[in-house]
Design an enzyme around this catalytic site. Sequence first.
Site, PDB file in Angstrom:
ATOM      1  CE  LYS A  44      -4.438   1.002   0.102  1.00  0.00           C
ATOM      2  NZ  LYS A  44      -5.955   0.247  -0.369  1.00  0.00           N
ATOM      3  N   GLY A  99     -23.814   3.445   1.816  1.00  0.00           N
ATOM      4  CA  GLY A  99     -23.399   3.792   0.514  1.00  0.00           C
ATOM      5  C   GLY A  99     -23.974   2.963  -0.824  1.00  0.00           C
ATOM      6  N   GLY A 117     -22.584   4.019  -4.180  1.00  0.00           N
ATOM      7  CA  GLY A 117     -21.105   4.659  -4.640  1.00  0.00           C
ATOM      8  C   GLY A 117     -20.960   3.476  -5.482  1.00  0.00           C
ATOM      9  CB  VAL A 137     -18.897  -1.037  -3.018  1.00  0.00           C
ATOM     10  CG1 VAL A 137     -19.274  -2.462  -2.199  1.00  0.00           C
ATOM     11  CG2 VAL A 137     -17.227  -0.843  -3.372  1.00  0.00           C
ATOM     12  N   GLY A 138     -21.611  -0.058  -3.914  1.00  0.00           N
ATOM     13  CA  GLY A 138     -23.511  -0.247  -2.661  1.00  0.00           C
ATOM     14  C   GLY A 138     -23.854  -0.719  -4.756  1.00  0.00           C
TER      15      GLY A 138
HETATM   16  P1  NAD Z   1     -17.768   5.828  -3.385  1.00  0.00           P
HETATM   17  O1  NAD Z   1     -16.874   6.972  -3.111  1.00  0.00           O
HETATM   18  O2  NAD Z   1     -18.101   5.283  -4.411  1.00  0.00           O
HETATM   19  O3  NAD Z   1     -18.695   4.773  -2.698  1.00  0.00           O
HETATM   20  C1  NAD Z   1     -18.668   5.107  -1.381  1.00  0.00           C
HETATM   21  C2  NAD Z   1     -20.653   5.516  -0.679  1.00  0.00           C
HETATM   22  O4  NAD Z   1     -20.742   5.557   0.423  1.00  0.00           O
HETATM   23  C3  NAD Z   1     -21.010   7.048  -1.642  1.00  0.00           C
HETATM   24  O5  NAD Z   1     -22.793   6.885  -1.322  1.00  0.00           O
HETATM   25  C4  NAD Z   1     -21.913   7.596   0.074  1.00  0.00           C
HETATM   26  O6  NAD Z   1     -21.950   8.995  -0.066  1.00  0.00           O
HETATM   27  C5  NAD Z   1     -21.506   6.893   0.519  1.00  0.00           C
HETATM   28  N1  NAD Z   1     -21.257   7.193   2.570  1.00  0.00           N
HETATM   29  C6  NAD Z   1     -20.049   7.951   3.099  1.00  0.00           C
HETATM   30  N2  NAD Z   1     -20.523   8.477   3.839  1.00  0.00           N
HETATM   31  C7  NAD Z   1     -21.907   7.541   4.422  1.00  0.00           C
HETATM   32  C8  NAD Z   1     -22.251   7.297   5.496  1.00  0.00           C
HETATM   33  N3  NAD Z   1     -21.797   7.677   6.564  1.00  0.00           N
HETATM   34  N4  NAD Z   1     -23.666   6.536   5.892  1.00  0.00           N
HETATM   35  C9  NAD Z   1     -23.419   5.679   4.269  1.00  0.00           C
HETATM   36  N5  NAD Z   1     -22.980   6.650   3.966  1.00  0.00           N
HETATM   37  C10 NAD Z   1     -22.199   6.964   3.771  1.00  0.00           C
HETATM   38  O7  NAD Z   1     -16.574   4.512  -2.452  1.00  0.00           O
HETATM   39  P2  NAD Z   1     -16.743   2.417  -2.619  1.00  0.00           P
HETATM   40  O8  NAD Z   1     -15.533   2.369  -4.033  1.00  0.00           O
HETATM   41  O9  NAD Z   1     -17.899   2.265  -3.126  1.00  0.00           O
HETATM   42  O10 NAD Z   1     -15.918   1.783  -1.536  1.00  0.00           O
HETATM   43  C11 NAD Z   1     -16.582   1.909  -1.048  1.00  0.00           C
HETATM   44  C12 NAD Z   1     -16.006   1.022   0.468  1.00  0.00           C
HETATM   45  O11 NAD Z   1     -16.024  -0.292  -0.375  1.00  0.00           O
HETATM   46  C13 NAD Z   1     -14.937   1.795   1.028  1.00  0.00           C
HETATM   47  O12 NAD Z   1     -14.525   1.571   1.717  1.00  0.00           O
HETATM   48  C14 NAD Z   1     -13.109   0.951   0.155  1.00  0.00           C
HETATM   49  O13 NAD Z   1     -12.470   0.465   0.770  1.00  0.00           O
HETATM   50  C15 NAD Z   1     -14.363  -0.286  -0.346  1.00  0.00           C
HETATM   51  N6  NAD Z   1     -13.618  -1.281  -1.282  1.00  0.00           N
HETATM   52  C16 NAD Z   1     -14.239  -0.896  -2.225  1.00  0.00           C
HETATM   53  C17 NAD Z   1     -13.633  -1.537  -3.844  1.00  0.00           C
HETATM   54  C18 NAD Z   1     -13.570  -0.983  -4.852  1.00  0.00           C
HETATM   55  O14 NAD Z   1     -13.985  -1.278  -5.851  1.00  0.00           O
HETATM   56  N7  NAD Z   1     -14.199   0.351  -5.313  1.00  0.00           N
HETATM   57  C19 NAD Z   1     -13.121  -2.685  -2.949  1.00  0.00           C
HETATM   58  C20 NAD Z   1     -12.438  -2.879  -2.418  1.00  0.00           C
HETATM   59  C21 NAD Z   1     -13.628  -3.140  -0.625  1.00  0.00           C
END
Ligand code: NAD
Length: 372
Positions: free
Chosen positions: A78, A178, A180, A182-183
């Site tokens: 990292k 969430g 974003g 992932v969600g």
């Molecule tokens: P992203 O920034 O695209 O989306 C994050 C979402 O979470 C947004 O909709 C934001 O509004 C929401 N959010 C933030 N704080 C919040 C809260 N307190 N309550 C509810 N919603 C909240 O990020 P992402 O890429 O979707 O990543 C999300 C998580 O998954 C992170 O922890 C990241 O480390 C992990 N992750 C991501 C990936 C990937 O492929 N992108 C892979 C493994 C793990």
Amino acid sequence: MAEDLFRFADGYGPEKIVHLHHPGLGLKAIVVVDNTAAGPAIGGTRMAADVSVEECFRLARAMTFKNAAAGLSHGGAKSVIVADPAMPAADKEQVIRAFAVAIRELADYIPGPDMGTDETAMAWIRDEIGRAVGLPREIGGIPLDEIGATGFGLSIAAEVAQAFCGVSLNGAQVAIQGFGAVGKHAARFLTRQGAVLVAASDSRGATVNPDGLDVAALVAHKEAGEPIAAFAGGRALAGDAIVGVACDIWIPAARPDVLRADNVDRLDCRMVLQGANIPATVEAEERLHARGILVVPDFIANAGGVICAAVEHAGGTQAAAFAVIEEKLRANTAAVLRRARDEDLKPREAAVLLAGERVRTAMSLRRWGRAR
Ligand code: NAD
């Protein structure tokens, strides 16, 4: 007392902790290459103003386990660049290019996107030193967030996990914290398998509808920049009220430590499928286990993104990435949940054992690899 310079060292690593500082270019960064027994280490480059060496080490170790559990030919690493990711674009490009030049000789580290960096940043790094993953499509990348690599992997993990907690994906009620990268893709893939999205949230609140939310309409609403709580197809909830929404599968896909001792008992579900990294404290996971709620641990369930990056690095296509994610997530989720059941372990304990065994085997195959 003298500072313990090797306070992070254990039987796995870290192999290198590198401090990078270029005052003229405004670069301050740390790289932790934790373990390269399985191959050159893949791990994200995070840009944030408040990051520590310890955080970087913990994230690197998590990548060692995630990559090993996924059976990739990559170790874990990292890097963190200490800077505000919202700085002007030209300054950001200069800092990222300076970072790339500074890691040129760290050939066993392959950077990928993380918080505060994206595929454009990876393109700058590749331009400077010839290696990075998570690249734009135009230069041979597979845009893992756009295609929903991690959300797809979560849907496969759910398919395997359903039998371990008496849930049937067909008709299962799902709540996602969430919405974003992932969600929203987890929602898309799970509803394709017959699940019903009953609640979703962003940082400003949640929307809930026990009869099911229209996922395509909710994605369009969110992409238009509207708060989820204002979605016309559901009822608004404030704060972290989504934690208490009755459902079968609850998916954290936002921030770390969202499930803690003070709120975890409000969960009303049968499975917690961890999309976010470290979304629950140790105590929260213990309480879930005691209540018989199945937890599918983060570094097993959310490995779709890094698997996609590894396929890209090996020159594979998007179709190949989906096939590999499906194969690995299916096998690994089953291996972890079966072991947890058979040996009466928490799923995380089974996952750590599985990943640790794979790292140690990889180490034993290297000339000086065996841990002492
Ligand atoms: P992203 O920034 O695209 O989306 C994050 C979402 O979470 C947004 O909709 C934001 O509004 C929401 N959010 C933030 N704080 C919040 C809260 N307190 N309550 C509810 N919603 C909240 O990020 P992402 O890429 O979707 O990543 C999300 C998580 O998954 C992170 O922890 C990241 O480390 C992990 N992750 C991501 C990936 C990937 O492929 N992108 C892979 C493994 C793990």
